[in-house]
Write a protein that holds these residues in place. Structure first.
Motif, PDB file in Angstrom:
ATOM      1  N   VAL A 248       9.731  -0.044  -2.360  1.00 36.44           N
ATOM      2  CA  VAL A 248       9.197   1.106  -1.639  1.00 36.44           C
ATOM      3  C   VAL A 248      10.274   2.173  -1.454  1.00 36.44           C
ATOM      4  CG1 VAL A 248       8.320   1.872   0.602  1.00 36.44           C
ATOM      5  CG2 VAL A 248       7.347  -0.152  -0.477  1.00 36.44           C
TER       6      VAL A 248
ATOM      7  N   HIS B  50       0.883   9.799  -0.590  1.00 35.39           N
ATOM      8  CA  HIS B  50       0.222   8.882  -1.520  1.00 35.39           C
ATOM      9  C   HIS B  50      -0.859   8.185  -0.712  1.00 35.39           C
ATOM     10  CE1 HIS B  50      -0.293   6.056  -4.775  1.00 35.39           C
ATOM     11  NE2 HIS B  50      -0.225   5.086  -3.910  1.00 35.39           N
ATOM     12  N   SER B  51      -1.951   8.877  -0.481  1.00 33.85           N
ATOM     13  CA  SER B  51      -2.955   8.446   0.478  1.00 33.85           C
ATOM     14  C   SER B  51      -3.938   7.502  -0.179  1.00 33.85           C
ATOM     15  CB  SER B  51      -3.658   9.671   1.039  1.00 33.85           C
ATOM     16  OG  SER B  51      -5.005   9.424   1.227  1.00 33.85           O
TER      17      SER B  51
ATOM     18  N   THR C 214      -5.431   5.295   4.231  1.00 34.50           N
ATOM     19  CA  THR C 214      -5.010   4.420   5.309  1.00 34.50           C
ATOM     20  C   THR C 214      -5.251   5.055   6.654  1.00 34.50           C
ATOM     21  OG1 THR C 214      -3.124   3.370   6.335  1.00 34.50           O
ATOM     22  CG2 THR C 214      -2.673   5.300   5.023  1.00 34.50           C
TER      23      THR C 214
ATOM     24  N   GLU D 114       0.808  -1.212   0.000  1.00 37.58           N
ATOM     25  CA  GLU D 114       0.000   0.000   0.000  1.00 37.58           C
ATOM     26  C   GLU D 114       0.847   1.271   0.000  1.00 37.58           C
ATOM     27  OE1 GLU D 114      -3.640   0.284  -0.046  1.00 37.58           O
ATOM     28  OE2 GLU D 114      -2.972  -1.584  -0.960  1.00 37.58           O
ATOM     29  N   HIS D 115       2.167   1.139   0.053  1.00 36.52           N
ATOM     30  CA  HIS D 115       3.056   2.304   0.016  1.00 36.52           C
ATOM     31  C   HIS D 115       4.058   2.196  -1.138  1.00 36.52           C
ATOM     32  CE1 HIS D 115       1.542   2.190   4.155  1.00 36.52           C
ATOM     33  NE2 HIS D 115       1.621   3.497   4.103  1.00 36.52           N
TER      34      HIS D 115
END
Length: 550
Positions: free
Chosen positions: A403, A459-460, A463, A321-322
């Protein structure tokens, strides 16, 4: 404050919270190291050779090694020859526990391993791949003068793995083989005070039962059980920690449901991890003190397997997710390559545990390692699980590398970005953060409150881990993106999957809003933006595709 999960904390508050958690961790270690005794205790038992002269050996009769009703005993096998006692008449008897002691439900489980003392004889040597077959009966009682109640009666085969280090000559007769210990018995609860084992070694030359196993002199057992003091401290800590974890989990999910958007994948995984942590810490072992629940060991293994599977899955999804790439990962199906090895490995270990401790629920003497087929099957399950674990760590390391590489790439490309896009990545690094005062927050209306995302990179994906604060809208310039079915995309930047709210604040409100008004391409009609003060008048729709400017 809908939308904020974790409040924005200053360095001082963060250090205080971290210090409190560290103190609790130290206290837990001190309790385990100074108050609680060792987790387990090993007790050695030497069997007593009793003589059963009855014609029908299958008739229920229990031979006690000591006490008022003790059996007729012999010291060694040589004593049986002049008395014309056959091998089928000898019973190796073991009383659990030792004299003047008793077992307790606080011991939780009993594990026994077996050691055979086998003497070397030229005319009775151990053959290759020899197997010893034992007729074992297990009984229990709760009073020293009560009758024994049968608990299990099974034929127990075991492979012998023995070596004789000395030359096999006449002068070395009587020396013992060096044999590996054998798994013997495992019981998942200790519900009774006294246990009795009667072990027979029936000999049948026609069927080749117990032929070529050498001359067995003695049978020794080593019993391992959990210490009662350790169990009490363990139960107390689980009872104390479980409500705390449950309260935190309920609070977290309540804050999730307060938000004006559905939970995203990472938030769901965090909640599932909290459920698995609560499940493994629930002190259901308290019931084993009053009930004979032999399945507690298997249940404990299943709880641990669920927790570790969720923990490994969490790290994969947290990294994914990141990634800051253009792939949509808000669904578990997007991680099937990484989560697949976890599922396969967990399933293999579950099948292995069911083949071992699952069968032991009905036959406490069973072990999957006692046969060649069982050993190969167990090793296959373990090897497959090990391969899956290696694949998981490779995937995890690769995702962590990606990442950091993506973050470094974004940081190096910041000078060449447009002002709007650069502000998107630098918002968390702004030196002059807006000063929020409690009185202003209290006076602001609900419509004037907005969430400020302060965690890089912005980069939402909505979360819940992003710290946020509630602040009055005026006089700050604000960009509020409502929940949408499609991602909010800008033509000058990669897809910004903004499923929450973001606040852009600074001194150049007019310049920023003008930059947004000059953007040529927008997404569908599922968003709106808000500017306040004098800047509102300068912002006009950039196209006629149905978008609205408020």
């Amino acid at each position: 404050m809908a939308g904020a999960i974790i409040e924005n904390m200053s360095t001082k508050k963060l250090c205080i919270v971290g210090g409190i958690l560290l103190v609790f961790q130290i206290i837990a270690f001190l309790v385990g190291g100074l108050i609680a005794p060792g987790p387990t205790t090993a007790v050695s038992y030497m069997s007593v050779k009793c003589v059963d002269v009855r014609k029908n050996h299958h008739k229920a009769k229990w031979l006690m090694p000591w006490g008022p009703n003790q059996c007729d005993k012999i010291r060694d096998i040589e004593e049986a020859i002049p008395r014309e006692i056959e091998a089928n008449d000898i019973v190796f008897s073991v009383h659990i526990p030792l004299p003047s002691m008793e077992m307790s439900p606080w011991f939780q489980f009993m594990l026994f391993i077996l050691q055979l003392d086998i003497a070397f004889k030229l005319n009775n040597q151990i053959r290759e791949n020899a197997e010893v077959s034992m007729d074992v009966s297990l009984a229990y009682r709760d009073d020293m003068f009560a009758e024994w109640t049968e608990m299990a009666h099974e034929r127990v085969p075991r492979k012998l793995k023995c070596t004789f280090t000395s030359p096999k000559t006449l002068e070395h007769e009587g020396r013992y083989y060096e044999c590996d210990v054998l798994p013997f018995m495992e019981i998942g609860s200790v519900a009774h005070k006294y246990y009795l084992l009667n072990i027979r070694l029936p000999v049948n030359e026609k069927k080749k039962i117990n032929v070529g196993i050498g001359e067995i002199k003695d049978i020794r057992l080593v019993g391992i059980h959990q210490n009662g003091g350790f169990t009490k401290v363990w139960f107390a800590m689980k009872t104390f920690l479980t409500p705390s974890i449950f309260i935190i989990m309920v609070w977290y999910w309540r804050r999730i449901t307060m938000m004006s958007r559905p939970p995203v994948l990472l938030e769901k995984v965090i909640f599932a991890l909290g459920i698995s942590m609560t499940f493994i810490n629930i002190p259901v072992e308290w019931f084993s003190i009053g009930f004979d629940w032999t399945w507690m060991l298997l249940f404990g293994d299943i709880r641990q397997g669920i927790f570790y599977a969720m923990l490994l899955s969490f790290w994969i999804i947290f990294c994914g997710e990141h990634m800051m790439d253009q792939h949509e990962r808000n669904h578990i199906a997007g991680y099937w390559k990484q989560v697949g090895p976890i599922a396969v490995g967990s399933f293999c270990l579950f099948i292995f545990d069911m083949c071992e401790r699952g069968v032991q629920l009905t036959n406490p003497f069973y072990s999957i390692w006692t046969t060649d087929v069982g050993t190969e099957l167990a090793m296959a399950f373990i090897i497959v699980a090990g391969i899956c674990l290696c694949l998981y760590f490779l995937f995890l390391c690769f995702m962590v590398f990606q990442v950091f590489r993506n973050i470094s790439g974004k940081q190096s490309s910041l000078p060449a970005m447009s002002k709007v896009r650069r502000l998107h990545y630098e918002i968390s690094e702004t030196k002059q953060e807006p000063q929020i005062h409690q009185q202003h927050i209290g006076e602001a209306s609900q419509e004037d409150r907005i969430n400020l995302s302060l965690w890089p990179p912005c980069h939402s994906r909505g979360t819940a881990l992003l710290p946020a604060v509630s602040c009055p809208l005026s006089p700050l310039l604000s960009l509020f993106c409502f929940l949408s079915l499609s991602p909010f995309r800008l033509s000058l930047s990669p897809p910004l999957h903004l499923r929450g709210a973001a606040l852009l604040a600074g001194n150049g409100e007019r310049e920023i809003c003008q930059a947004f008004s000059n953007l040529a391409t927008w997404s569908s009609t599922s968003y709106c933006y808000i500017c306040t003060g004098h800047v509102r008048e300068s912002l006009q729709p950039s196209s006629q595709d149905g978008n609205r400017a408020i």
